[in-house]
Each structure stands twice: as structure tokens, then as C-alpha cells.
Design a protein around this motif. Structure first.
Motif, short mmCIF file in Angstrom:
data_model
loop_
_atom_site.label_atom_id
_atom_site.label_comp_id
_atom_site.label_asym_id
_atom_site.label_seq_id
_atom_site.Cartn_x
_atom_site.Cartn_y
_atom_site.Cartn_z
N LYS A 131 0.75 -1.22 -0.01
CA LYS A 131 -0.16 0.13 -0.01
C LYS A 131 0.91 1.05 0.08
N THR A 132 0.39 2.27 -0.51
CA THR A 132 1.01 3.59 -0.68
C THR A 132 0.42 4.87 0.03
N GLY A 133 1.20 5.74 0.29
CA GLY A 133 0.69 6.95 0.83
C GLY A 133 0.92 7.14 2.50
N PRO A 134 0.77 8.51 3.03
CA PRO A 134 1.06 8.62 4.29
C PRO A 134 -0.04 7.94 5.20
N ALA A 135 -1.24 7.73 4.81
CA ALA A 135 -1.93 7.15 5.75
C ALA A 135 -1.41 5.91 6.16
N SER A 225 0.28 -6.32 -5.71
CA SER A 225 -0.48 -5.17 -5.58
C SER A 225 0.24 -3.87 -5.17
N GLY A 226 1.56 -4.03 -5.32
CA GLY A 226 2.28 -2.66 -5.41
C GLY A 226 2.03 -1.63 -6.34
N ASP A 227 2.48 -0.43 -6.06
CA ASP A 227 2.08 0.70 -6.95
C ASP A 227 2.81 0.47 -8.35
N ALA A 232 7.10 0.36 -12.14
CA ALA A 232 7.69 0.53 -13.65
C ALA A 232 8.92 1.25 -13.88
N ASP A 233 9.27 2.40 -12.76
CA ASP A 233 10.49 2.76 -12.74
C ASP A 233 11.63 1.85 -12.53
N VAL B 275 -2.49 -6.15 -13.74
CA VAL B 275 -2.51 -7.03 -12.67
C VAL B 275 -2.83 -6.52 -11.18
N LYS B 276 -2.37 -5.41 -10.88
CA LYS B 276 -2.69 -5.05 -9.33
C LYS B 276 -3.95 -4.71 -9.40
N GLN B 277 -4.96 -4.09 -10.59
CA GLN B 277 -6.25 -3.77 -10.23
C GLN B 277 -7.25 -5.19 -10.12
#
Lengths: 291, 291
Positions: A131-135, A225-227, A232-233, B275-277
Motif C-alpha cells: 500500500k502507498t501514501g502517508p495514511a 498489488s504494489g504501485d 515500472a521505474d 495485474v494490480k487492479q
């Protein structure tokens, strides 16, 4: 400057990683000022509300003014865009470290564009979540996890020591490597495992099986399920190490396939048991709370 | 016999799976008698102490006397050894189901050796953990997880219905397949993912990287700590489906390798995001507590 003299830290990118750095610093007793930079005000608002940062900016120059240490905690491509901007900020040159998931291009770019390349110390903290983001930031994200530092012969020894102490404050275990070795290790234990998780899910989705999948499949594919942008980077920036490790994996799978096709149960059992014993020992040593 | 008339259940194999069946039955309100069979008395003692069974036996015949339903919950090779012994027990022929991780050889053997093949209904409950034994059994191991039932044209419809109800009592979602389709699906979403977890760990251990591995690597390789005997059975019994799926995987990896080598970031990003979605949607539907 020894780490105890650092009073102002700027975290560029206040997502899961940057936000957790802020929370971890507070948990470790850091009493200085933490500024955060993000593209979107909403990200800063969440980071502020959760206590990840004391002050939020969408402007890089404003956020970096007066910083003793700048931590680049955005995806690799954003770090590569930020480095040249740091070079033209003016003022005293702060210490800089990063949390990028690939190291060669970042270290090369930093040493090429920064006015004082000796004050940049590349880092790859081995911690994260899908999961991503400061939350979802948390103070103990880095606790007891390894961080690879990629100092070069141009790195100032005092800068290196302070950056070591900074990551140690977050509870991390320091491992030194060249940027190239760091990228190869990351390909083997993070980037290719990530690719495999994605491909296993993709395969089940294309060819069938998802309707009877369960917790084991969820775990083995969790990191899929990563960003997508972050990864891609990584697959672009570390492509040659990743291709090498995919070749290693292909050979490893081919050897295993041969064993399965031959039906040699004793040999299969020996391999499975050897890996289990080694994994259990590794887990007990490095991630005892999961053993 | 409808499931509500079943008063005596015998669980052959009182490890994680068999023990969890006993605990799950109690949790579901089953008030009948549960006998357990294990090779070692210590296993029975733990299963008894944890309330997984009411009565423990090391002798199969004693444990099966008077059973309305027998559940075979040992590793595949042990199930294959047990089936001919059930054929010669005498007395009324009980319903029989199993929890084996491969289905073709078990179903074929059951229908060949049992006096009333119509009263056997093969099952592959998709639930488990990397730890074994009744000490780690838990009542909710099967809750909300899928179970594949592999009835054949020889299966008695009433037997099938009762066995369905039995697995539903444990909270499982019924999916019907042929034994062959069940084995192919299991290869894709369980056996080959298991192999890949083992091989990724093996590779990092042989070629380097374990010292900087962290939680993501621990998750993706978690199932590699599974029991070697159990998995050696699976890789031997389901070898042809596993070889087929390893070939599917090899092609999938080769296509991905090509994408990485080409450095086409947009295409990689598209695949990763797709895939993530799909994984996020699958998780929300099937394992909502993990989403």
C-alpha cells in the motif's frame, strides 16, 4: 556534522516511505524540525495530520531551505528529477541520502549533478508494503530491517558516518555495497520476486484458477498489488540486473522441472527440506517475529 | 444419510488439517463424536488436549468402527496407503471424503479399491499454512475458503450432497471440477507458486542476497517453509500438471523478460497496473479481510 547536531530534516516525498521516516524519527526521539515535500497538498495534509512532518511544502526550494539533511523518498524517476533541482538551490550544501529502490542511476546522477557529491550517500532501505501514501506510514516500518548504503570513493567519510547514524536511528541494520552489487542483490530478492508474483497472478487470471485460490496464493502474490508507477521505474532503471536474474531463475526452474518430470521423489524431498531448513534459520535470525 | 444424521466422524491424520477439521466441526455446532487416527501417540495427545478429537487411535480399524463419515486428512501418499485398508475393514461402508492436495491418483485409487466407490467424494480444501501438526490447528482455517469437490459419474448423488454439506459446515465455498481439472488448477495456484517460492529462496541462498532480504521476500517465500514430505508427495503425484504449468510460467517469464530488456516503461506500467487492479478486485471479493 554528527547526527546529534542535525536539527532540520527535509523529506522529499511524504508517502509510505517518507511518512514512515518522519514517524520513525519521532519514535526515536528526534526533536528537530521535519519538513515534507509532496506534489499534492492532500498528501501533505495527511502527512501533517498523522504527525509524519511538522511543515509541508509543494515547493522544493522552500522545503529545502535551511535543511541539514535531505532524504529523497519518492519513486526512482522522481528522485532522478529532483537531484538536478537540488544542485541549483544555493545556500550551504546539506547532506543528502535517498530511499530509492535502484541505486546505479541515482548515485551516478547525484555525483554528476550535485555541487558537493561527497555529501550524497545513496541508500536502499529494504522495507515497504504494497500500500502507498502517508495514511499507511508507520513508525516501525524500518525497525530491524536492512539498509544498503552505497558510498563511493568520492563520498566524504563524515557524511557517510552521519547518514549511517541516521538510518540506524530508524532501527536499521547497515550493509555496505557498491551501487552495482546493491542493484543485483535487489533484483534477486526484491525485483524478480516481485515480477514472479505479478506473473503468477497474471497467469492464473489468464488461464484459470483464481476462483479456487486461497491464502497461500494471496501471500505469494501480495507484492503484485504494489504501485504500478513505482515498479515500472524499477523494471526500467534496473533492467540489466533484472534480466540477468530472470536468466538465473529460468535455469533454476528448468533444473527443477527436470526433477519433477523424472519423478525422483527422494531428490525432490531433499531439495525441499534443505530450503525449508535454511529458510526457517534465516527467518529466525533476521525476522524472528515472523518465525 | 443427510449431514444432520451423521453422529460419528473419524478423521485420519490429526495434523493441521485434520485437527482444524475437528475444531471447525465443534465451532459449527457438531455434537457428534469425533475419533482421530495418527501414527504417533504424541500427535493424538496434542489433538485431544486441544479438543480437536474426542478419542484417539493409532489403529485405523478401531478408529473407523462405527464411523458414518471418514475424512482422510493426511499427506497424499498416506491417503493412498489408507484407501486399500479401508476396503477391508468390514461393517457398513461409511461415507468417505479426503483433503488431499492432488486428486487424480486418489480418486482413481478410491474407485478401484473401495467396495462402494459411489460413497467416496474427493475434495481439495484450499486452506493450509506452512506449519504442521495439531498444535497449530484452528477452528477457522477453512472459513470462507474454496473447496474443490471431484465427484465422478460413479458418485452417489446423496453421498455427494452430504459431503458438500460437511465441507459447508466448515464454512467452505463449494467448487465442482473433474479430478484432472482440479489438479491442473492446483498446479497453477498452489503447486507451482510453491515451487517458485522454494526456487527463489534457493537462488538467493546459493547466489547471495539473503543478508539484505526483508518482509517482502519473507512473504513471497513463506510457503517454502512447508513440510518437505507433504510437498514431495505433491510434486511426485501431480508431476504432469506441474510440468505443464512450469512451461506456461517459462513462457510468461520469457515474454516479461523481453519487455524488461526492451525498456518499454509504458508497456511494463500497463501490465503491472492491470495485474494490480485485478488482484485488488480478486482480494476484495474472495479474501476481503486481507484487502
Amino acid at each position: 556534522m554528527p547526527v546529534e547536531n542535525i536539527a532540520n530534516i527535509t523529506v522529499v516525498g511524504t508517502g509510505l516511505i517518507g511518512g514512515s521516516i518522519g514517524l520513525g524519527l519521532r519514535e526515536a526521539g528526534f526533536t528537530g524540525h521535519i519538513k515534507g515535500v509532496a506534489r499534492r497538498q492532500a498528501t501533505l495534509d495527511t502527512a501533517l495530520a498523522r504527525g509524519c512532518i511538522d511543515e509541508g511544502h509543494t515547493d522544493l526550494a522552500a522545503a529545502c531551505a535551511g535543511a541539514d539533511l535531505i532524504v529523497l523518498a519518492s519513486p526512482v524517476s522522481a528522485i532522478l528529477e529532483t537531484l538536478p533541482k537540488l544542485a541549483v538551490l544555493g545556500g550551504g550544501q546539506p547532506l543528502i541520502t535517498d530511499a530509492g529502490s535502484t541505486k546505479r542511476t541515482i548515485v551516478e546522477t547525484a555525483e554528476r549533478v550535485l555541487p558537493e557529491p561527497g555529501r550524497f550517500v545513496g541508500a536502499h532501505p529494504m522495507a515497504g508494503a504494497e500500500k502507498t501514501g502517508p495514511a499507511v506510514a508507520r513508525a516501525n516500518l524500518f525497525a530491524d530491517m536492512p539498509v544498503i548504503l552505497t558510498a563511493t570513493d568520492r563520498t566524504d567519510p563524515q557524511a557517510q558516518q552521519t547518514v549511517e547514524q541516521f538510518w540506524q536511528m530508524l532501527g536499521m541494520r547497515i550493509v555496505h555495497m557498491t551501487a552495482s552489487d546493491a542493484d543485483h542483490a535487489a533484483a534477486r530478492i526484491s525485483h524478480v520476486p516481485h515480477a514472479v508474483a505479478v506473473l503468477l497472478f497474471d497467469m492464473a487470471q489468464r488461464l484459470g484458477g483464481l476462483d479456487v485460490s486461497s491464502t497461500g496464493f494471496a501471500d505469494v502474490t501480495r507484492i503484485a498489488s504494489g504501485d504500478a508507477d513505482l515498479w515500472a521505474d524499477i523494471f526500467t532503471e534496473n533492467s540489466d540486473s533484472i534480466v540477468d536474474v530472470l536468466d538465473e531463475l529460468e535455469q533454476t526452474i528448468a533444473a527443477f522441472r527436470k526433477g519433477v518430470a523424472s519423478g525422483d521423489r527422494a531428490a525432490l524431498r531433499e531439495q525441499l527440506d534443505r530450503v525449508k531448513q535454511k529458510r526457517d534459520a534465516w527467518l529466525a535470525q533476521h525476522l524472528p517475529h515472523r518465525a
